[in-house]
Design an enzyme around this catalytic site. Sequence first.
Site, PDB file in Angstrom:
ATOM      1  N   ASN A 130       0.833  -1.214   0.000  1.00  0.00           N
ATOM      2  CA  ASN A 130       0.000   0.000   0.000  1.00  0.00           C
ATOM      3  C   ASN A 130       0.862   1.256   0.000  1.00  0.00           C
ATOM      4  OD1 ASN A 130      -3.059  -0.558   0.234  1.00  0.00           O
ATOM      5  ND2 ASN A 130      -2.137  -2.084   1.589  1.00  0.00           N
ATOM      6  N   LEU A 166     -10.834   0.310  17.863  1.00  0.00           N
ATOM      7  CA  LEU A 166     -10.022  -0.433  16.901  1.00  0.00           C
ATOM      8  C   LEU A 166     -10.858  -0.788  15.667  1.00  0.00           C
ATOM      9  CD1 LEU A 166      -7.349  -2.006  16.286  1.00  0.00           C
ATOM     10  CD2 LEU A 166      -8.442  -3.988  17.365  1.00  0.00           C
ATOM     11  N   HIS A 187      -8.399  -1.419   6.205  1.00  0.00           N
ATOM     12  CA  HIS A 187      -8.695  -2.678   6.886  1.00  0.00           C
ATOM     13  C   HIS A 187      -9.342  -3.638   5.882  1.00  0.00           C
ATOM     14  CE1 HIS A 187      -9.557  -5.379  10.193  1.00  0.00           C
ATOM     15  NE2 HIS A 187     -10.745  -5.550   9.668  1.00  0.00           N
ATOM     16  N   ILE A 199      -1.998  -2.018  18.024  1.00  0.00           N
ATOM     17  CA  ILE A 199      -3.152  -1.348  18.637  1.00  0.00           C
ATOM     18  C   ILE A 199      -2.645  -0.052  19.254  1.00  0.00           C
ATOM     19  CG2 ILE A 199      -4.841  -1.490  20.502  1.00  0.00           C
ATOM     20  CD1 ILE A 199      -4.936  -4.533  19.979  1.00  0.00           C
ATOM     21  N   MET A 235       0.439  -2.832  12.154  1.00  0.00           N
ATOM     22  CA  MET A 235      -0.225  -3.857  12.962  1.00  0.00           C
ATOM     23  C   MET A 235       0.013  -3.648  14.457  1.00  0.00           C
ATOM     24  SD  MET A 235      -1.643  -5.471  10.535  1.00  0.00           S
ATOM     25  CE  MET A 235      -2.188  -7.062  11.130  1.00  0.00           C
TER      26      MET A 235
HETATM   27  C1  GRF Z   1      -3.174  -5.089   3.946  1.00  0.00           C
HETATM   28  O1  GRF Z   1      -3.894  -6.219   3.557  1.00  0.00           O
HETATM   29  C2  GRF Z   1      -4.006  -4.212   4.825  1.00  0.00           C
HETATM   30  O2  GRF Z   1      -5.361  -4.229   4.507  1.00  0.00           O
HETATM   31  C3  GRF Z   1      -3.782  -4.826   6.172  1.00  0.00           C
HETATM   32  O3  GRF Z   1      -2.419  -5.194   6.156  1.00  0.00           O
HETATM   33  C4  GRF Z   1      -2.009  -5.455   4.829  1.00  0.00           C
HETATM   34  C5  GRF Z   1      -0.807  -4.623   4.533  1.00  0.00           C
HETATM   35  O4  GRF Z   1      -0.175  -4.967   3.342  1.00  0.00           O
HETATM   36  N1  GRF Z   1      -4.143  -3.935   7.226  1.00  0.00           N
HETATM   37  P1  GRF Z   1       1.058  -4.108   2.806  1.00  0.00           P
HETATM   38  O5  GRF Z   1       2.107  -4.060   3.917  1.00  0.00           O
HETATM   39  O6  GRF Z   1       0.565  -2.751   2.442  1.00  0.00           O
HETATM   40  O7  GRF Z   1       1.567  -4.884   1.621  1.00  0.00           O
END
Ligand code: GRF
Length: 231
Positions: A29, A159, A124, A107, A105
């Site tokens: 992302n 969350l 998400h 909280i 990842m």
């Molecule tokens: C994605 O699937 C996002 O929705 C989730 O963690 C993943 C992150 O992927 N929260 P990346 O690190 O952006 O490849």
Amino acid sequence: MTQPSSDNQQISTPTPCRVVVLISGSGSNLQALIDGQQQGTLPISIEGVISNKIDVYGLQRAEQAHIPNQAINHRDYEDRESFDAALASAIDQYQPDLVILAGFMRILTPAFTRQYQGRMLNIHPSLLPKYQGLHTHQRALDAGDTQHGVTVHFVTEELDGGPNVIQAVVPIISNDTADSLAKRVQAQEHLIYPMAVEWFASQRLVFNGQQVTLDSEILSSHGHQIHSNQT
Ligand code: GRF
């Protein structure tokens, strides 16, 4: 920002939105945002990338794009409060207009989320409010759902619970596994996250603590929705 043009006329170009991206993993992302910035389709300037894990591929992506990057290992801190304080102080050095959680990842403490409310987005992999938390693809399959997807939302104390901005709906097909579904959902992530960020950066998207508006229209509870036909 105003810049002189070659014939000495003054032309006005908007200042790009200053962004910090938080990651914990591969950073696909993040890459979609870097690509948007580099291609000129996103009016942002990614000022820094911060990971809570060392040696993740997302940090290499930042390095390759010449973006300042650092790891702040949460294991070096004795509690969430002290980690979040260190994280906030690292973020604030970049003076961002927007903080983007891209596969981050951890909280976050209420104090941290309050500090950035209205200027922090998360992605998400589910159609929120369904399936907050982990293992969303498997949970959608186990429930026999016919559709799944991904949501971009503003971050609040709850969350995966802040108000939705945009969702991409992905059909579930008969022989789907968690992996095959995750791949199709991720392709949509890379479309809708840059869209949401572009809206924010061009000041079309606002969360005032009560409601989210896009172009001054209040968004419905699921946010703007797009449907993927991709199977
Ligand atoms: C994605 O699937 C996002 O929705 C989730 O963690 C993943 C992150 O992927 N929260 P990346 O690190 O952006 O490849």
